[in-house]
Design a protein around this motif. Structure first.
Motif, PDB file in Angstrom:
ATOM      1  N   TRP A 240       0.816  -1.223   0.000  1.00 16.79           N
ATOM      2  CA  TRP A 240       0.000   0.000   0.000  1.00 16.79           C
ATOM      3  C   TRP A 240       0.848   1.272   0.000  1.00 16.79           C
ATOM      4  CZ3 TRP A 240       0.437   3.258   4.274  1.00 16.79           C
ATOM      5  CH2 TRP A 240       0.964   2.700   5.438  1.00 16.79           C
ATOM      6  N   ALA A 241       2.149   1.122   0.267  1.00 16.35           N
ATOM      7  CA  ALA A 241       3.052   2.281   0.280  1.00 16.35           C
ATOM      8  C   ALA A 241       4.485   1.770   0.248  1.00 16.35           C
ATOM      9  CB  ALA A 241       2.818   3.127   1.532  1.00 16.35           C
ATOM     10  N   PRO A 242       5.446   2.611  -0.195  1.00 20.32           N
ATOM     11  CA  PRO A 242       6.857   2.219  -0.123  1.00 20.32           C
ATOM     12  C   PRO A 242       7.367   2.350   1.317  1.00 20.32           C
ATOM     13  CG  PRO A 242       6.656   4.413  -1.079  1.00 20.32           C
ATOM     14  CD  PRO A 242       5.255   3.902  -0.890  1.00 20.32           C
ATOM     15  N   LEU A 243       7.476   1.225   1.993  1.00 17.42           N
ATOM     16  CA  LEU A 243       7.840   1.199   3.410  1.00 17.42           C
ATOM     17  C   LEU A 243       9.211   0.574   3.595  1.00 17.42           C
ATOM     18  CD1 LEU A 243       4.459  -0.078   4.945  1.00 17.42           C
ATOM     19  CD2 LEU A 243       5.155   2.281   4.448  1.00 17.42           C
ATOM     20  N   THR A 244       9.818   0.865   4.743  1.00 18.76           N
ATOM     21  CA  THR A 244      11.103   0.302   5.132  1.00 18.76           C
ATOM     22  C   THR A 244      10.961  -0.365   6.486  1.00 18.76           C
ATOM     23  OG1 THR A 244      12.291   2.062   3.957  1.00 18.76           O
ATOM     24  CG2 THR A 244      13.531   0.809   5.594  1.00 18.76           C
ATOM     25  N   TRP A 245      11.444  -1.609   6.576  1.00 18.45           N
ATOM     26  CA  TRP A 245      11.396  -2.317   7.859  1.00 18.45           C
ATOM     27  C   TRP A 245      12.548  -1.861   8.737  1.00 18.45           C
ATOM     28  CZ3 TRP A 245       7.874  -4.991  10.378  1.00 18.45           C
ATOM     29  CH2 TRP A 245       8.252  -5.791  11.456  1.00 18.45           C
ATOM     30  N   ALA A 246      12.250  -1.457   9.966  1.00 13.55           N
ATOM     31  CA  ALA A 246      13.266  -1.007  10.908  1.00 13.55           C
ATOM     32  C   ALA A 246      13.697  -2.164  11.800  1.00 13.55           C
ATOM     33  CB  ALA A 246      12.729   0.132  11.765  1.00 13.55           C
ATOM     34  N   PHE A 247      14.955  -2.152  12.218  1.00 11.22           N
ATOM     35  CA  PHE A 247      15.462  -3.192  13.112  1.00 11.22           C
ATOM     36  C   PHE A 247      14.688  -3.205  14.425  1.00 11.22           C
ATOM     37  CE2 PHE A 247      18.776  -4.802  16.137  1.00 11.22           C
ATOM     38  CZ  PHE A 247      18.858  -6.084  15.616  1.00 11.22           C
ATOM     39  N   ALA A 248      14.040  -2.083  14.760  1.00  5.96           N
ATOM     40  CA  ALA A 248      13.222  -2.012  15.975  1.00  5.96           C
ATOM     41  C   ALA A 248      11.984  -2.892  15.883  1.00  5.96           C
ATOM     42  CB  ALA A 248      12.808  -0.563  16.244  1.00  5.96           C
ATOM     43  N   GLY A 249      11.660  -3.375  14.676  1.00  4.38           N
ATOM     44  CA  GLY A 249      10.558  -4.315  14.530  1.00  4.38           C
ATOM     45  C   GLY A 249       9.261  -3.691  14.052  1.00  4.38           C
ATOM     46  N   LEU A 250       9.330  -2.662  13.214  1.00  6.53           N
ATOM     47  CA  LEU A 250       8.120  -2.039  12.692  1.00  6.53           C
ATOM     48  C   LEU A 250       8.404  -1.426  11.326  1.00  6.53           C
ATOM     49  CD1 LEU A 250       7.508   1.425  14.355  1.00  6.53           C
ATOM     50  CD2 LEU A 250       9.608   0.145  14.683  1.00  6.53           C
ATOM     51  N   TRP A 251       7.321  -1.174  10.570  1.00  7.99           N
ATOM     52  CA  TRP A 251       7.436  -0.535   9.267  1.00  7.99           C
ATOM     53  C   TRP A 251       7.503   0.979   9.444  1.00  7.99           C
ATOM     54  CZ3 TRP A 251       8.724  -3.299   5.257  1.00  7.99           C
ATOM     55  CH2 TRP A 251       8.354  -4.641   5.189  1.00  7.99           C
ATOM     56  N   GLU A 252       8.319   1.623   8.610  1.00  8.93           N
ATOM     57  CA  GLU A 252       8.428   3.080   8.613  1.00  8.93           C
ATOM     58  C   GLU A 252       8.158   3.625   7.225  1.00  8.93           C
ATOM     59  OE1 GLU A 252      11.520   4.076  12.216  1.00  8.93           O
ATOM     60  OE2 GLU A 252      12.329   3.977  10.193  1.00  8.93           O
ATOM     61  N   ILE A 253       7.649   4.868   7.196  1.00 15.18           N
ATOM     62  CA  ILE A 253       7.399   5.551   5.937  1.00 15.18           C
ATOM     63  C   ILE A 253       8.051   6.930   6.002  1.00 15.18           C
ATOM     64  CG2 ILE A 253       5.151   6.476   6.709  1.00 15.18           C
ATOM     65  CD1 ILE A 253       4.201   6.099   3.778  1.00 15.18           C
ATOM     66  N   VAL A 268      -2.718   8.997  12.349  1.00 18.29           N
ATOM     67  CA  VAL A 268      -3.028   9.071  13.772  1.00 18.29           C
ATOM     68  C   VAL A 268      -1.891   9.804  14.474  1.00 18.29           C
ATOM     69  CG1 VAL A 268      -3.449   7.767  15.878  1.00 18.29           C
ATOM     70  CG2 VAL A 268      -4.369   6.958  13.696  1.00 18.29           C
ATOM     71  N   ASP A 269      -2.178  10.984  14.987  1.00 20.32           N
ATOM     72  CA  ASP A 269      -1.201  11.803  15.697  1.00 20.32           C
ATOM     73  C   ASP A 269      -1.341  11.507  17.187  1.00 20.32           C
ATOM     74  OD1 ASP A 269       0.237  13.985  16.939  1.00 20.32           O
ATOM     75  OD2 ASP A 269       0.110  15.057  15.025  1.00 20.32           O
ATOM     76  N   VAL A 270      -0.283  11.000  17.814  1.00 18.91           N
ATOM     77  CA  VAL A 270      -0.381  10.539  19.202  1.00 18.91           C
ATOM     78  C   VAL A 270       0.238  11.528  20.193  1.00 18.91           C
ATOM     79  CG1 VAL A 270      -0.420   8.120  18.498  1.00 18.91           C
ATOM     80  CG2 VAL A 270       1.771   9.184  19.057  1.00 18.91           C
ATOM     81  N   ARG A 271       0.432  12.778  19.759  1.00 21.15           N
ATOM     82  CA  ARG A 271       0.933  13.806  20.677  1.00 21.15           C
ATOM     83  C   ARG A 271      -0.192  14.318  21.582  1.00 21.15           C
ATOM     84  NH1 ARG A 271       3.295  18.109  16.688  1.00 21.15           N
ATOM     85  NH2 ARG A 271       1.416  17.456  15.537  1.00 21.15           N
ATOM     86  N   GLN A 272       0.159  15.252  22.442  1.00 20.13           N
ATOM     87  CA  GLN A 272      -0.818  15.919  23.286  1.00 20.13           C
ATOM     88  C   GLN A 272      -1.523  17.032  22.496  1.00 20.13           C
ATOM     89  OE1 GLN A 272      -1.639  14.966  26.515  1.00 20.13           O
ATOM     90  NE2 GLN A 272      -0.339  13.236  25.896  1.00 20.13           N
ATOM     91  N   ALA A 315       9.335   8.687  18.069  1.00 22.36           N
ATOM     92  CA  ALA A 315       9.532   7.748  19.179  1.00 22.36           C
ATOM     93  C   ALA A 315       8.203   7.255  19.747  1.00 22.36           C
ATOM     94  CB  ALA A 315      10.372   8.402  20.268  1.00 22.36           C
ATOM     95  N   ARG A 316       7.338   8.212  20.172  1.00 24.80           N
ATOM     96  CA  ARG A 316       6.038   7.805  20.713  1.00 24.80           C
ATOM     97  C   ARG A 316       5.192   7.109  19.646  1.00 24.80           C
ATOM     98  NH1 ARG A 316       4.084  13.443  23.051  1.00 24.80           N
ATOM     99  NH2 ARG A 316       5.667  14.150  21.560  1.00 24.80           N
ATOM    100  N   SER A 317       5.289   7.592  18.424  1.00 22.72           N
ATOM    101  CA  SER A 317       4.489   6.982  17.361  1.00 22.72           C
ATOM    102  C   SER A 317       4.979   5.589  17.008  1.00 22.72           C
ATOM    103  CB  SER A 317       4.474   7.882  16.126  1.00 22.72           C
ATOM    104  OG  SER A 317       5.787   8.193  15.701  1.00 22.72           O
ATOM    105  N   ALA A 318       6.252   5.293  17.252  1.00 22.46           N
ATOM    106  CA  ALA A 318       6.738   3.925  17.061  1.00 22.46           C
ATOM    107  C   ALA A 318       6.038   2.984  18.042  1.00 22.46           C
ATOM    108  CB  ALA A 318       8.249   3.860  17.241  1.00 22.46           C
ATOM    109  N   GLN A 319       5.907   3.432  19.287  1.00 20.27           N
ATOM    110  CA  GLN A 319       5.181   2.631  20.275  1.00 20.27           C
ATOM    111  C   GLN A 319       3.722   2.487  19.870  1.00 20.27           C
ATOM    112  OE1 GLN A 319       6.138   0.831  22.741  1.00 20.27           O
ATOM    113  NE2 GLN A 319       4.098   0.292  23.443  1.00 20.27           N
ATOM    114  N   ALA A 320       3.132   3.547  19.346  1.00 16.73           N
ATOM    115  CA  ALA A 320       1.748   3.483  18.895  1.00 16.73           C
ATOM    116  C   ALA A 320       1.590   2.483  17.755  1.00 16.73           C
ATOM    117  CB  ALA A 320       1.289   4.876  18.447  1.00 16.73           C
ATOM    118  N   ALA A 321       2.552   2.459  16.824  1.00 13.26           N
ATOM    119  CA  ALA A 321       2.491   1.514  15.705  1.00 13.26           C
ATOM    120  C   ALA A 321       2.533   0.083  16.209  1.00 13.26           C
ATOM    121  CB  ALA A 321       3.641   1.782  14.733  1.00 13.26           C
TER     122      ALA A 321
END
Length: 354
Positions: A240-253, A268-272, A315-321
């Protein structure tokens, strides 16, 4: 020199990355972990010269063939192992160079007829495959295994190294990671202390272990250097998009890729709230779901549509993902670098400071 010990929990296999001067070797890669290994190589800026299998594995399929397809690496393994498709059939005494360093090949048959161990040039460490494990060793009852031969191999090629040499095994089923020559000489119940060849052979011949669960699939595949057949497939790649797998264990765009994705994913914006409307602004169409509220508000999102998570730095959005993936969302990616990178890339925002 870079040295990393990686783990596959399904087979309790250790994979080892060694690198110097930007050149890397990967020892005993696992088919299902190729995405992880490629991500680490990319993040460390390394070029994979070759993969090396210490023997024809019976409990997992090698990642050697798949890594060659994706990264162009050579496939190395013991000539005595009989695998088809090797680019480099290794003999006892050969050297595997990487940067200014090398691994010396030592034939250590007995677990299988084609086992090798790899010793770093300064003998500070050795990768022992299944020949010598921590307080144990590989079994000797199939693939031309031979207990008497393994006893000789371990004593002549591994326990003869300096006492301080660190030994890294091909497997461990208890979470142990490393041992030393001195420890194994003293405490290995199969080889250490006053144990004799007769003691060892009697011990090994009485093990009575069942065959590995994946043996019928793994051995034929590994005799092809991990080239799969039938229903063995690498993990599916998102389309669905050109993504890159991070060693942290999640997809990034990346920001530019997110701008171009059609149809647009859920953002989804997970800030305050004060950050969402603050100096960095927010992405048009983004939904504000602060991280601490996310798990109880997931039903506000459509599971059939892709989701991109966003925060200030990523950083926070990685946890959200990760949370959304665990909650069963099949298409989730994190915006790499967050709003800081989005703004730096000149991408449009709603609000914020110019």
């Amino acid at each position: 020199m870079i040295f990393r010990q990686l783990f596959d929990p399904a087979s309790s296999t250790y994979t080892y990355l060694l690198a110097d001067g930007g050149e890397a070797l990967l020892i005993d890669p696992v088919f299902e972990q190729v995405r992880r290994d490629a991500a680490l190589l990319r993040e460390l800026g390394l070029r994979l010269l070759a993969t090396v299998d210490t023997h024809v594995h019976a409990d997992h399929v090698s990642g050697a063939w798949l890594l060659k397809q994706r990264l162009g690496s050579r496939i190395a393994g013991a000539a005595a192992g009989g695998a088809e498709g090797l680019d480099w059939a290794l003999q006892h005494g050969e050297q595997l160079p990487f940067g200014q360093r090398y691994l010396a090949v030592r034939a250590t048959p007995g677990h299988t007829a084609g086992c090798i161990s790899l010793v770093l040039d300064d003998q500070s460490l050795a990768l022992t495959g299944d020949a010598l494990l921590i307080r144990g060793c590989g079994r000797t009852d199939f693939q031309q295994g031979n207990a008497a031969q393994l006893y000789r191999s371990v004593h002549e090629q591994l326990l003869s190294l300096p006492p301080t040499t660190l030994l890294y095994p091909g497997h461990d089923y208890r979470g142990l990671t490393v041992t030393s020559v001195a420890e194994e000489r003293a405490y290995n119940p199969r080889f250490g202390g006053a144990s004799s060849a007769a003691d060892f052979c009697g011990y090994m011949n009485a093990l009575g272990l069942p065959h590995p669960k994946r043996m019928d699939q793994a051995v034929p595949a590994n005799l092809r250097c991990g080239r799969p057949e039938g229903d063995l497939l690498p993990p599916a790649e998102p389309n669905w998009a050109p993504l890159t797998w991070a060693f942290a264990g999640l997809w990034e765009i990346q920001p530019q890729a997110l701008e171009e994705v059609q149809p647009a994913p859920q953002i989804v914006d997970v800030r305050q709230p004060d950050e969402f409307d603050g100096p960095l602004g927010h992405i048009a169409g983004a939904r504000l779901l602060p991280l601490e509220q996310l798990t109880r508000r997931v039903d506000e999102l459509q599971r059939e549509r892709p989701v991109v998570t966003v925060c200030r730095s990523g950083a926070r959005s990685a946890q959200a993902a990760l949370q959304l993936t665990q909650a069963g969302f099949p298409q989730v990616a994190n915006l790499a670098g967050g709003m800081l990178r989005w703004r730096a890339a000149g991408a449009p925002v709603v609000g914020g400071e110019s």
